[in-house]
Design a protein around this motif. Structure first.
Motif, PDB file in Angstrom:
ATOM      1  N   VAL A 288       7.380  -7.342  -0.776  1.00 49.66           N
ATOM      2  CA  VAL A 288       8.381  -6.309  -1.040  1.00 49.66           C
ATOM      3  C   VAL A 288       7.669  -4.965  -1.052  1.00 49.66           C
ATOM      4  O   VAL A 288       6.550  -4.841  -1.543  1.00 49.66           O
ATOM      5  CB  VAL A 288       9.120  -6.595  -2.375  1.00 49.66           C
ATOM      6  CG1 VAL A 288       8.156  -6.780  -3.533  1.00 49.66           C
ATOM      7  CG2 VAL A 288      10.150  -5.526  -2.683  1.00 49.66           C
ATOM      8  N   SER A 289       8.319  -3.963  -0.495  1.00 51.64           N
ATOM      9  CA  SER A 289       7.690  -2.644  -0.413  1.00 51.64           C
ATOM     10  C   SER A 289       7.550  -2.016  -1.795  1.00 51.64           C
ATOM     11  O   SER A 289       8.262  -2.372  -2.744  1.00 51.64           O
ATOM     12  CB  SER A 289       8.505  -1.729   0.505  1.00 51.64           C
ATOM     13  OG  SER A 289       9.751  -1.405  -0.078  1.00 51.64           O
ATOM     14  N   GLN A 290       6.656  -1.055  -1.886  1.00 51.10           N
ATOM     15  CA  GLN A 290       6.448  -0.345  -3.145  1.00 51.10           C
ATOM     16  C   GLN A 290       7.680   0.518  -3.444  1.00 51.10           C
ATOM     17  O   GLN A 290       8.189   1.217  -2.559  1.00 51.10           O
ATOM     18  CB  GLN A 290       5.212   0.545  -3.033  1.00 51.10           C
ATOM     19  CG  GLN A 290       4.746   1.139  -4.350  1.00 51.10           C
ATOM     20  CD  GLN A 290       4.241   0.107  -5.335  1.00 51.10           C
ATOM     21  OE1 GLN A 290       3.766  -0.954  -4.932  1.00 51.10           O
ATOM     22  NE2 GLN A 290       4.374   0.405  -6.611  1.00 51.10           N
ATOM     23  N   PRO A 291       8.210   0.470  -4.663  1.00 51.99           N
ATOM     24  CA  PRO A 291       9.360   1.321  -4.994  1.00 51.99           C
ATOM     25  C   PRO A 291       9.057   2.795  -4.777  1.00 51.99           C
ATOM     26  O   PRO A 291       7.942   3.260  -5.034  1.00 51.99           O
ATOM     27  CB  PRO A 291       9.597   1.021  -6.477  1.00 51.99           C
ATOM     28  CG  PRO A 291       9.028  -0.344  -6.691  1.00 51.99           C
ATOM     29  CD  PRO A 291       7.841  -0.412  -5.782  1.00 51.99           C
ATOM     30  N   ARG A 292      10.068   3.517  -4.301  1.00 55.94           N
ATOM     31  CA  ARG A 292       9.916   4.960  -4.113  1.00 55.94           C
ATOM     32  C   ARG A 292      11.268   5.632  -4.221  1.00 55.94           C
ATOM     33  O   ARG A 292      12.319   5.012  -3.963  1.00 55.94           O
ATOM     34  CB  ARG A 292       9.303   5.278  -2.744  1.00 55.94           C
ATOM     35  CG  ARG A 292      10.195   4.903  -1.563  1.00 55.94           C
ATOM     36  CD  ARG A 292       9.622   5.407  -0.252  1.00 55.94           C
ATOM     37  NE  ARG A 292      10.477   5.091   0.884  1.00 55.94           N
ATOM     38  CZ  ARG A 292      10.749   5.936   1.866  1.00 55.94           C
ATOM     39  NH1 ARG A 292      10.261   7.156   1.849  1.00 55.94           N
ATOM     40  NH2 ARG A 292      11.522   5.576   2.879  1.00 55.94           N
ATOM     41  N   GLN A 293      11.237   6.889  -4.613  1.00 59.00           N
ATOM     42  CA  GLN A 293      12.438   7.701  -4.614  1.00 59.00           C
ATOM     43  C   GLN A 293      12.640   8.224  -3.196  1.00 59.00           C
ATOM     44  O   GLN A 293      11.819   8.998  -2.694  1.00 59.00           O
ATOM     45  CB  GLN A 293      12.313   8.865  -5.592  1.00 59.00           C
ATOM     46  CG  GLN A 293      13.505   9.819  -5.607  1.00 59.00           C
ATOM     47  CD  GLN A 293      14.765   9.204  -6.187  1.00 59.00           C
ATOM     48  OE1 GLN A 293      14.711   8.410  -7.109  1.00 59.00           O
ATOM     49  NE2 GLN A 293      15.913   9.577  -5.637  1.00 59.00           N
TER      50      GLN A 293
END
Length: 229
Positions: A88-93
């Motif tokens: 899963v990709s790294q969370p980002r705004q």
């Protein structure tokens, strides 16, 4: 009252998908006469998996794009998925739209994880680490692509437009429709102030990524939407 109650997807191998969505994503699976329904409690839509599909590979020129799973604590959900071995990709705004991460299920269908609150706005007590994805997850969006938003508005004229989001730097805009009798906090549907409210809705939104004039390719995996009522 009508509601967007499901997205119908034809798949080649049902078993790994059922295991993934129940064991990892925390959904409940129910067999019916045609295939399997998987979903969360409440008024949001279900995933409806039908047999007879072929191998699926997502492409950005396809009409069907993804489901969005909205949840209270993305960091908690992200940690659980990583612990389960899920890529899963790294969370980002992402701009002024939302705090998100992305993954794919065993069949290759894209899933967007979207936190109810923007990065930095999450309440300190959000989520329950003992529950899958921190609890309270729901299918918040079903996303299609279109080159003609006027035609989509005509086709879904009984749905209310809750938000329009301009992502000009990426060459598209986003339109969110729902069978709802609610008024966004700010009457202007383009207002950024509505967006965290939008991600907290207990029902599923129909989202269109609109790229003017582009013809997107149908995929045999997408059998259409289910609308109840």
């Amino acid at each position: 009252m009508k509601r967007l109650s499901g997205v119908r997807l034809r798949v080649a191998d049902m078993g790994p998908l059922i295991a993934f969505y129940t064991d990892v994503m925390g959904m409940t699976a129910t067999a019916d006469t045609q295939g399997w329904r998987l979903g969360y409690p409440g008024a949001d839509a279900d995933l409806i998996f039908l047999p007879g599909g072929s191998s699926y590979s997502h492409s950005q020129d396809q009409r069907y794009w993804k489901i969005g799973v909205t949840l209270p604590n993305l960091a908690m959900a992200h940690a659980q998925l990583r612990a389960a071995g899920v890529q899963v990709s790294q969370p980002r705004q992402f701009l002024d739209i939302g705090y998100m991460a992305h993954l794919s299920d065993p069949a290759g269908f894209v899933i967007e994880l979207l936190q109810w609150d923007f990065d930095g706005n999450r309440p300190p007590d959000a989520g329950n680490a003992s529950l899958p994805l921190g609890g309270q997850a729901r299918i918040g969006q079903i996303t299609l692509r279109t080159g003609d938003m006027a035609a989509e508005r005509d086709a879904y004229s009984d749905m209310q437009v809750l938000s329009v989001q301009n992502v000009a730097d990426h060459g598209f805009d986003l339109h969110f429709l729902a069978y709802a009798h609610e008024t966004p906090p700010v009457p202007d549907v383009t207002a950024v102030a509505n967006r965290e409210w939008l991600w907290k809705r207990p029902y599923t939104l129909l989202e269109f990524q609109h790229v003017a004039g582009v013809n997107f390719t149908p995929t045999s995996a997408f059998e259409g939407l289910e609308i109840a009522g």
